[in-house]
Every structure is written in structure tokens, then in C-alpha cells.
Design a protein around this motif. Structure first.
Motif, mmCIF file in Angstrom:
data_model
loop_
_atom_site.group_PDB
_atom_site.id
_atom_site.type_symbol
_atom_site.label_atom_id
_atom_site.label_comp_id
_atom_site.label_asym_id
_atom_site.label_seq_id
_atom_site.Cartn_x
_atom_site.Cartn_y
_atom_site.Cartn_z
ATOM 1 N N GLU A 58 102.080 -4.566 112.317
ATOM 2 C CA GLU A 58 103.265 -3.818 111.867
ATOM 3 C C GLU A 58 103.908 -4.495 110.657
ATOM 4 N N SER A 59 103.989 -5.825 110.686
ATOM 5 C CA SER A 59 104.605 -6.536 109.559
ATOM 6 C C SER A 59 103.723 -6.427 108.313
ATOM 7 N N THR B 49 106.089 -7.246 105.386
ATOM 8 C CA THR B 49 107.053 -8.258 105.805
ATOM 9 C C THR B 49 106.356 -9.424 106.516
ATOM 10 N N VAL B 50 105.065 -9.635 106.225
ATOM 11 C CA VAL B 50 104.308 -10.662 106.937
ATOM 12 C C VAL B 50 104.868 -12.058 106.702
ATOM 13 N N SER C 51 108.534 -15.646 100.925
ATOM 14 C CA SER C 51 107.632 -14.707 100.276
ATOM 15 C C SER C 51 107.101 -15.309 98.987
ATOM 16 N N ARG C 52 105.821 -15.091 98.752
ATOM 17 C CA ARG C 52 105.215 -15.577 97.502
ATOM 18 C C ARG C 52 105.798 -14.859 96.305
ATOM 19 N N LEU C 53 106.182 -13.604 96.504
ATOM 20 C CA LEU C 53 106.720 -12.823 95.382
ATOM 21 C C LEU C 53 107.999 -13.454 94.852
#
Length: 99
Positions: free
Chosen positions: A76-77, A82-83, A91-93
Motif C-alpha cells: 500500500e505504501s 510513501t514507502v 525521502s530521497r526526493l
């Protein structure tokens, strides 16, 4: 019984492929080979996340001692991008600077 094992293996491979593709360090633990690891996993899954009957099936995902969730929660993530939050990671972003 073989089919359940094949489903578990496929789910494990899906999680491992995602972690490898995103260069996230991880340790894969085979609970079938270690009673101690199996008991640790069962003990560290919050009661509200355990199935009503039987034991939780792998893969179960932890970040250190912090329980993240099972495969369905992971999936789901992944679907909702949203992993990193699911795994308790930044987050890498956010770390990539835009020119």
C-alpha cells in the motif's frame, strides 16, 4: 502448503527488489532457520497488528527494533509513494537539490 510458501517467497522478493533498487541497506532474516529470530519477530509485532488466529506470516518489515508493517502495508505504501515514510526513512526526493 507449497502455494503459501511460493506466495511468501514472491512477497519477500518484491520487498528485496524495492530495497535494492532504492539502495536501501537491509538485512534479510530467515525465521525458518532460527527459533530465536522467529520469537523476536513475534514478540516485536504490536498486538493490534497480529492476526486474530495463528502467527503473522513473513515478510514482516522492521527498521531496527521499530515495526514498520507486513507485506500488505508495504505494498500500500509503495502504491501511494510513501514507502520511505513507511520504513521510517527520509525521502530521497527531499535530499535531491533541484538546479
Amino acid at each position: 502448503m507449497k502455494r503459501a510458501g511460493a506466495k511468501i517467497k514472491k512477497k519477500q522478493q518484491d520487498v528485496v527488489r524495492f530495497l535494492e533498487a532504492n539502495k536501501i541497506e537491509f538485512e534479510e532474516v530467515d525465521i525458518t532457520m532460527s527459533e530465536e529470530q522467529r520469537q523476536w519477530m513475534y514478540k516485536n509485532i504490536p498486538p493490534e497488528k497480529k492476526p486474530a488466529q495463528g502467527n503473522p506470516l513473513p515478510p514482516q518489515i522492521f527498521n531496527g527494533d521499530r515495526y514498520c508493517g507486513d507485506y500488505d502495508s508495504f505494498f500500500e505504501s509503495k502504491e501511494s509513494n510513501t514507502v520511505f515514510s513507511f520504513l521510517g526513512l527520509k525521502s530521497r526526493l527531499a535530499s535531491k537539490a533541484e538546479p
